[in-house]
Scaffold this motif. Structure first.
Motif, PDB file in Angstrom:
ATOM      1  N   VAL A 244      57.858 -36.080  15.599  1.00 18.82           N
ATOM      2  CA  VAL A 244      56.909 -35.840  16.687  1.00 18.82           C
ATOM      3  C   VAL A 244      56.195 -37.155  16.962  1.00 18.82           C
ATOM      4  O   VAL A 244      55.583 -37.744  16.065  1.00 18.82           O
ATOM      5  N   LEU A 245      56.273 -37.621  18.201  1.00 17.76           N
ATOM      6  CA  LEU A 245      55.682 -38.900  18.576  1.00 17.76           C
ATOM      7  C   LEU A 245      54.492 -38.686  19.515  1.00 17.76           C
ATOM      8  O   LEU A 245      54.355 -37.641  20.150  1.00 17.76           O
ATOM      9  N   GLY A 246      53.643 -39.701  19.583  1.00 15.39           N
ATOM     10  CA  GLY A 246      52.554 -39.694  20.532  1.00 15.39           C
ATOM     11  C   GLY A 246      53.047 -40.083  21.916  1.00 15.39           C
ATOM     12  O   GLY A 246      54.224 -40.434  22.098  1.00 15.39           O
ATOM     13  N   PRO A 247      52.167 -40.043  22.919  1.00 17.89           N
ATOM     14  CA  PRO A 247      52.572 -40.398  24.286  1.00 17.89           C
ATOM     15  C   PRO A 247      53.137 -41.808  24.399  1.00 17.89           C
ATOM     16  O   PRO A 247      53.920 -42.086  25.313  1.00 17.89           O
ATOM     17  N   ASP A 248      52.760 -42.708  23.479  1.00 15.90           N
ATOM     18  CA  ASP A 248      53.283 -44.078  23.503  1.00 15.90           C
ATOM     19  C   ASP A 248      54.594 -44.209  22.746  1.00 15.90           C
ATOM     20  O   ASP A 248      55.085 -45.308  22.527  1.00 15.90           O
ATOM     21  N   ASP A 313      52.207 -33.603  23.794  1.00 23.85           N
ATOM     22  CA  ASP A 313      51.515 -33.632  25.088  1.00 23.85           C
ATOM     23  C   ASP A 313      50.339 -32.658  25.015  1.00 23.85           C
ATOM     24  O   ASP A 313      50.522 -31.445  25.099  1.00 23.85           O
ATOM     25  N   ARG A 314      49.127 -33.193  24.849  1.00 26.47           N
ATOM     26  CA  ARG A 314      47.951 -32.338  24.698  1.00 26.47           C
ATOM     27  C   ARG A 314      47.719 -31.471  25.941  1.00 26.47           C
ATOM     28  O   ARG A 314      47.306 -30.313  25.829  1.00 26.47           O
ATOM     29  N   ALA A 315      47.994 -32.009  27.113  1.00 24.98           N
ATOM     30  CA  ALA A 315      47.794 -31.237  28.340  1.00 24.98           C
ATOM     31  C   ALA A 315      48.717 -30.019  28.373  1.00 24.98           C
ATOM     32  O   ALA A 315      48.314 -28.935  28.816  1.00 24.98           O
ATOM     33  N   ASN A 321      47.898 -22.787  25.716  1.00 22.33           N
ATOM     34  CA  ASN A 321      46.826 -22.051  25.052  1.00 22.33           C
ATOM     35  C   ASN A 321      46.041 -21.217  26.062  1.00 22.33           C
ATOM     36  O   ASN A 321      45.688 -20.058  25.789  1.00 22.33           O
ATOM     37  N   ALA A 322      45.773 -21.800  27.221  1.00 23.39           N
ATOM     38  CA  ALA A 322      45.084 -21.049  28.269  1.00 23.39           C
ATOM     39  C   ALA A 322      45.897 -19.831  28.679  1.00 23.39           C
ATOM     40  O   ALA A 322      45.341 -18.746  28.908  1.00 23.39           O
ATOM     41  N   LEU A 323      47.210 -20.000  28.760  1.00 24.88           N
ATOM     42  CA  LEU A 323      48.078 -18.884  29.120  1.00 24.88           C
ATOM     43  C   LEU A 323      48.007 -17.779  28.065  1.00 24.88           C
ATOM     44  O   LEU A 323      47.880 -16.590  28.391  1.00 24.88           O
ATOM     45  N   HIS A 324      48.064 -18.173  26.796  1.00 23.78           N
ATOM     46  CA  HIS A 324      47.998 -17.171  25.723  1.00 23.78           C
ATOM     47  C   HIS A 324      46.626 -16.504  25.669  1.00 23.78           C
ATOM     48  O   HIS A 324      46.517 -15.320  25.338  1.00 23.78           O
ATOM     49  N   ILE A 325      45.581 -17.243  25.984  1.00 24.32           N
ATOM     50  CA  ILE A 325      44.249 -16.629  26.057  1.00 24.32           C
ATOM     51  C   ILE A 325      44.232 -15.554  27.129  1.00 24.32           C
ATOM     52  O   ILE A 325      43.721 -14.440  26.915  1.00 24.32           O
ATOM     53  N   THR A 372      40.405 -23.178  25.655  1.00 24.05           N
ATOM     54  CA  THR A 372      40.282 -22.882  24.225  1.00 24.05           C
ATOM     55  C   THR A 372      39.151 -21.891  24.009  1.00 24.05           C
ATOM     56  O   THR A 372      38.294 -21.691  24.875  1.00 24.05           O
ATOM     57  N   LEU A 373      39.130 -21.300  22.833  1.00 25.76           N
ATOM     58  CA  LEU A 373      38.053 -20.361  22.507  1.00 25.76           C
ATOM     59  C   LEU A 373      36.712 -21.073  22.397  1.00 25.76           C
ATOM     60  O   LEU A 373      35.681 -20.523  22.791  1.00 25.76           O
ATOM     61  N   LEU A 374      36.704 -22.291  21.864  1.00 25.00           N
ATOM     62  CA  LEU A 374      35.451 -23.035  21.766  1.00 25.00           C
ATOM     63  C   LEU A 374      34.928 -23.369  23.161  1.00 25.00           C
ATOM     64  O   LEU A 374      33.719 -23.255  23.422  1.00 25.00           O
ATOM     65  N   GLU A 375      35.807 -23.763  24.046  1.00 22.20           N
ATOM     66  CA  GLU A 375      35.396 -24.037  25.420  1.00 22.20           C
ATOM     67  C   GLU A 375      34.826 -22.777  26.057  1.00 22.20           C
ATOM     68  O   GLU A 375      33.813 -22.829  26.770  1.00 22.20           O
TER      69      GLU A 375
END
Length: 483
Positions: A244-248, A313-315, A321-325, A372-375
């Motif tokens: 698993v790599l970062g965006p760079d 990809d965090r986005a 996550n929003a979809l699952h919420i 997210t739930l915290l948001e």
């Protein structure tokens, strides 16, 4: 101990408890779990804690808690036991010593007393030698130096090539002369086994049929195959999944942001979303993006895992996550929010003072706009107490003297409103605006800023109805001041 006869697939997740549970490691655990569950096999959890200086019980607990949170259960492991335990390497040292002694007796290993700096000097000299010597350790032929502590070094048997058909990477081969003799037991007081040796002994005695792990272990595999063969153990199938790599496109690390599973749990990501996201980092099933756990168990195949690295990809994770919420029942979300009120600045007692029906209605207002739930908990904070501060830009734009006059008019109308439902309140304020030749937003935005502290919230009239007449009038009075 003898290894069991594997009638079914047996896989293992074998983390080292030297730090946090990395999301890359979580994906490895997930792939192993899906193989086991999809083929009605056995999932084993083994703790590789031979690095006693860095291993901690806190990390062990974090590993177990993280896997339980994700509902990645195991059939055998340190907490549930099993027929081929113990399942912590610190408790298996006798097995490693026995295997090493057998290799010594059979002439497949030898005592080594070389110091690291001696081998480094020989390695440096070998770089300019033609042809370069294959074996750098003189103990292989001359024997150990008396008076020194002895390690045990495996004798890499001469053969043309070492290779295997990787279930993910395809055929991989290494020339045998690239593999020098290597240490299997160190010369320290514990006679600590090195990773390659301990992993082979454990996997063999635990009857592991498929070794599913990160591609960074590919260089270890030729040595391990030689050890399997020397010990007379069957060689398992190997599947080296991409990193698993970062965006760079560099290996995912802290500099890319959160990489520990606990961080995502603390921020209110759902376990179902994490599972859904991580499984797609390297595996595909047509164009399908969203899966239930049951669908993953049915569809997942190692052969469909790609060899190319996955890019974190965090986005994309936020979207999932929003979809699952949104797909989670409102009453369940109300319960899931409980651990996040404190972090959101909400006194949990104020939440408990509300009825469950009221809380579920509140969740319904925010479920479509939360990643997210915290948001979500932070966005809902104004429902339980007036905002401690308001957005200065919003205040400057929507709480001008002109807007305050509209608020005063609105408050008076709200105080006399016979019906405090969302529909009735919207109709009331709309009629006020029309009577003044104003737009509804001229009234709605000042109300929103006054009650929530920001210009962003769910539709304001359902919020008014949820807060109730008394709370709304009191908050508006605080904004308007005396008179």
């Amino acid at each position: 101990m003898t290894s069991p006869e594997p009638e079914t697939v047996r896989v293992r997740f074998a983390p080292s408890p030297t730090g946090f549970l990395h999301v890359g490691g979580v994906r490895t655990a997930l792939y192993n779990w899906l193989v086991a569950r999809g083929q009605k096999g056995t999932m084993i959890l083994r703790i590789e804690d031979t690095d006693v200086e860095r291993s901690t019980e806190e990390a062990v607990t974090a590993i177990l808690d993280g896997l339980r949170w994700l509902k990645l259960d195991w059939d055998e492991g340190p907490d549930v036991g099993g027929p081929v335990g113990p399942y912590r390497q610190l408790e298996r040292y006798t097995l490693y010593r026995d295997a090493a002694q057998r290799l010594l007796r059979e002439g497949k290993a030898y005592p080594c007393t070389c110091l690291p700096e001696e081998l480094a000097a020989r390695r440096e000299a070998a770089r300019s030698a033609k042809p370069a010597p294959q074996h750098l350790c003189p103990c292989r032929t001359a024997g150990p130096t008396p008076g020194r502590r002895q390690a045990i070094r495996f004798s890499a048997t001469a053969r043309a090539r070492v290779g295997w058909d990787d279930l993910v990477q395809g055929r991989i081969e290494v020339a045998a002369d690239e593999i020098d003799d290597f240490i299997i037991l160190r010369s320290d007081d514990r006679e600590t086994p090195v990773y390659n040796f301990a992993a082979v002994v454990d996997d063999a005695l635990m009857g592991i049929t498929h070794v599913v792990r990160g591609a960074d272990h590919i260089p270890n595999t030729p040595k391990q195959i030689l050890l399997y063969e020397a010990l007379g153990y069957p060689v398992p199938a190997f599947a080296h999944i991409p990193l698993v790599l970062g965006p760079d496109r560099e290996k995912l690390s802290k500099r890319h942001g959160d990489v520990a599973l606990q961080a995502y749990r603390d921020q209110g990501y759902l376990p179902e979303a994490m599972i859904n996201y991580l499984v797609r980092l390297g595996w595909a099933h047509g164009d399908q993006e969203v899966f239930t756990r049951e669908e993953l168990i049915k569809a997942f195949q190692l052969e469909r895992v790609g060899a190319s690295p996955g890019i974190f990809d965090r986005a994309k994770l936020d979207w999932l996550n929003a979809l699952h919420i949104r797909q989670t029942p409102l009453d369940v979300l109300a319960d899931l929010l409980a651990p996040f009120w404190g972090a959101a600045g909400v006194d949990p007692r104020t939440v408990e003072a509300r009825s469950r029906t009221w809380l579920v209605q509140a969740v319904a207002l925010f479920v479509e706009r939360s990643k997210t739930l915290l948001e979500m908990a932070r966005s809902m904070a104004f429902l339980f107490a007036p905002p401690a501060a308001r957005d200065p830009k919003a205040e400057a734009k929507f709480l001008t003297p002109d807007h305050l006059a509209l608020l005063a008019e609105t408050r008076q109308a709200l105080a006399q409103a016979p019906d405090f439902s969302a529909e009735a309140l919207e109709d009331l304020v709309r009629r006020l605006a029309e009577a003044r030749g104003r737009k509804l937003v001229d009234y709605a935005q000042p109300i929103r800023v006054a009650l929530t502290g920001t210009t962003v919230s769910p539709p304001i009239f359902p919020v008014l109805a949820l807060l109730g007449r008394e709370v709304v009038l009191n908050r508006l009075a605080r904004i308007l001041g005396p008179g």
